[in-house]
Design a protein around this motif. Sequence first.
Motif, short mmCIF file in Angstrom:
data_model
loop_
_atom_site.label_atom_id
_atom_site.label_comp_id
_atom_site.label_asym_id
_atom_site.label_seq_id
_atom_site.Cartn_x
_atom_site.Cartn_y
_atom_site.Cartn_z
N GLY A 52 -21.20 -25.26 23.77
CA GLY A 52 -20.32 -24.12 24.03
C GLY A 52 -18.87 -24.32 23.66
O GLY A 52 -18.00 -23.54 24.05
N GLU A 53 -18.58 -25.35 22.87
CA GLU A 53 -17.20 -25.60 22.43
C GLU A 53 -16.94 -24.85 21.13
O GLU A 53 -17.72 -24.92 20.18
CB GLU A 53 -16.98 -27.10 22.20
N VAL A 54 -15.81 -24.13 21.08
CA VAL A 54 -15.42 -23.44 19.86
C VAL A 54 -14.85 -24.47 18.89
O VAL A 54 -13.83 -25.10 19.17
CB VAL A 54 -14.38 -22.33 20.14
N LEU A 55 -15.53 -24.65 17.76
CA LEU A 55 -15.11 -25.61 16.75
C LEU A 55 -14.16 -24.98 15.74
O LEU A 55 -13.26 -25.63 15.23
CB LEU A 55 -16.33 -26.18 16.02
N ALA A 56 -14.40 -23.69 15.43
CA ALA A 56 -13.56 -22.97 14.48
C ALA A 56 -13.65 -21.48 14.82
O ALA A 56 -14.65 -21.02 15.39
CB ALA A 56 -14.02 -23.22 13.04
N ALA A 57 -12.59 -20.76 14.46
CA ALA A 57 -12.54 -19.33 14.76
C ALA A 57 -11.79 -18.61 13.65
O ALA A 57 -10.93 -19.19 12.97
CB ALA A 57 -11.83 -19.10 16.09
N LEU A 58 -12.11 -17.36 13.48
CA LEU A 58 -11.37 -16.49 12.56
C LEU A 58 -11.63 -15.04 12.95
O LEU A 58 -12.55 -14.73 13.70
CB LEU A 58 -11.75 -16.73 11.10
N ASP A 59 -10.79 -14.17 12.44
CA ASP A 59 -10.97 -12.73 12.64
C ASP A 59 -11.08 -12.07 11.28
O ASP A 59 -10.48 -12.52 10.30
CB ASP A 59 -9.78 -12.14 13.40
N ILE A 60 -11.86 -11.00 11.24
CA ILE A 60 -12.00 -10.17 10.04
C ILE A 60 -11.41 -8.81 10.38
O ILE A 60 -11.78 -8.20 11.38
CB ILE A 60 -13.47 -10.02 9.61
N LEU A 61 -10.49 -8.35 9.55
CA LEU A 61 -9.87 -7.04 9.70
C LEU A 61 -10.29 -6.18 8.52
O LEU A 61 -10.43 -6.68 7.39
CB LEU A 61 -8.35 -7.18 9.76
N THR A 62 -10.49 -4.89 8.75
CA THR A 62 -11.03 -4.00 7.72
C THR A 62 -10.27 -2.69 7.70
O THR A 62 -9.92 -2.14 8.75
CB THR A 62 -12.52 -3.71 8.00
N LYS A 63 -10.02 -2.18 6.51
CA LYS A 63 -9.43 -0.85 6.34
C LYS A 63 -9.65 -0.37 4.92
O LYS A 63 -10.00 -1.15 4.03
CB LYS A 63 -7.94 -0.86 6.69
N ASP A 64 -9.45 0.91 4.70
CA ASP A 64 -9.50 1.46 3.35
C ASP A 64 -8.13 1.33 2.72
O ASP A 64 -7.10 1.51 3.39
CB ASP A 64 -9.90 2.94 3.39
N ILE A 65 -8.12 0.98 1.45
CA ILE A 65 -6.87 0.91 0.69
C ILE A 65 -7.03 1.76 -0.56
O ILE A 65 -8.15 2.08 -0.97
CB ILE A 65 -6.49 -0.54 0.31
N GLU A 66 -5.91 2.11 -1.16
CA GLU A 66 -5.93 2.80 -2.45
C GLU A 66 -5.22 1.93 -3.46
O GLU A 66 -4.15 1.38 -3.18
CB GLU A 66 -5.24 4.16 -2.33
N HIS A 67 -5.84 1.82 -4.64
CA HIS A 67 -5.26 1.00 -5.69
C HIS A 67 -5.79 1.49 -7.03
O HIS A 67 -6.92 1.95 -7.12
CB HIS A 67 -5.62 -0.48 -5.49
N GLY A 68 -4.96 1.38 -8.05
CA GLY A 68 -5.39 1.77 -9.38
C GLY A 68 -4.60 1.05 -10.45
O GLY A 68 -3.55 0.46 -10.18
N ALA A 69 -5.10 1.11 -11.65
CA ALA A 69 -4.39 0.54 -12.79
C ALA A 69 -3.13 1.35 -13.05
O ALA A 69 -3.07 2.54 -12.72
CB ALA A 69 -5.30 0.56 -14.03
N PRO A 70 -2.09 0.73 -13.61
CA PRO A 70 -0.87 1.47 -13.92
C PRO A 70 -1.18 2.72 -14.76
O PRO A 70 -1.92 2.65 -15.73
CB PRO A 70 -0.03 0.47 -14.71
N GLY A 71 -0.64 3.84 -14.33
CA GLY A 71 -0.83 5.08 -15.06
C GLY A 71 -2.12 5.81 -14.72
O GLY A 71 -2.34 6.94 -15.18
N ALA A 72 -2.99 5.20 -13.95
CA ALA A 72 -4.26 5.82 -13.56
C ALA A 72 -4.17 6.24 -12.10
O ALA A 72 -3.45 5.62 -11.31
CB ALA A 72 -5.41 4.84 -13.77
N PRO A 73 -4.90 7.25 -11.72
CA PRO A 73 -4.90 7.63 -10.31
C PRO A 73 -5.53 6.53 -9.46
O PRO A 73 -6.49 5.87 -9.89
CB PRO A 73 -5.73 8.91 -10.26
N PRO A 74 -5.00 6.31 -8.26
CA PRO A 74 -5.58 5.25 -7.41
C PRO A 74 -6.97 5.65 -6.91
O PRO A 74 -7.28 6.83 -6.78
CB PRO A 74 -4.60 5.15 -6.24
N GLU A 75 -7.78 4.63 -6.68
CA GLU A 75 -9.10 4.82 -6.10
C GLU A 75 -9.11 4.20 -4.71
O GLU A 75 -8.34 3.29 -4.42
CB GLU A 75 -10.17 4.14 -6.96
N ARG A 76 -10.00 4.70 -3.88
CA ARG A 76 -10.12 4.19 -2.50
C ARG A 76 -11.18 3.10 -2.46
O ARG A 76 -12.26 3.24 -3.03
CB ARG A 76 -10.50 5.33 -1.56
N TYR A 77 -10.83 2.00 -1.77
CA TYR A 77 -11.74 0.86 -1.62
C TYR A 77 -11.78 0.45 -0.15
O TYR A 77 -10.76 0.49 0.54
CB TYR A 77 -11.25 -0.35 -2.43
#
Length: 193
Positions: A52-77
């Motif tokens: 029952g000993e915690v040897l390692a821990a981490l958190d995962i965070l999640t969200k939608d982002i928008e990103h695109g190539a220069p000059g192109a409309p951004p897409e959602r990921y």
Amino acid sequence: MSIRTYTESDVPRALRVQVDALHEEAWPGMGGSGGHDPALHPVTMLLVSAQGEVLAALDILTKDIEHGAPGAPPERYRAAGLSAVVTAPAHRGMGNGRRLVAAARDAIAQNGADLGIFTCDRPTRGFYERAGWRVLEGAVLVGGTPQDPFPSDRPGFDKVTMADFFTERARRAEPAFRGSRIRLHPGGIDRLW
């Protein structure tokens, strides 16, 4: 040893106390439970011994982002990233942290994220690469909010952006992420994950 996954608010108290102690040791004054913005759907992953000993821990965070190539409309990921990665000092150098980080990468891929992306201190780059992540050359994550940005290339930071692209659509878009400023904007609580 087992890997256990919980929503951040559902981590059993006996384990949460250990995680908080590891956080306080790693980041004095910044430890404590319930620190992530609930809007980022925080998930806690733990590597726990048979005793029952915690040897390692981490958190995962999640969200939608928008990103695109220069000059192109951004897409959602759908993006997810690692936060608060820590291994108990007595259990470092044994592959425990790497095992948990690799499991988190797999979990992010299996849970429908288009990509995994986060920053780490430059000296820990190799650790994350050994766990299956790749450096996203020249990329800067811009955290905070649009009104109060918090970029990973700010003075005094020595960060590198790590990533992996899990869906076919995200893999095709990978070149647009390299060498770019990626508007993560996770908010004022988790300024940069």
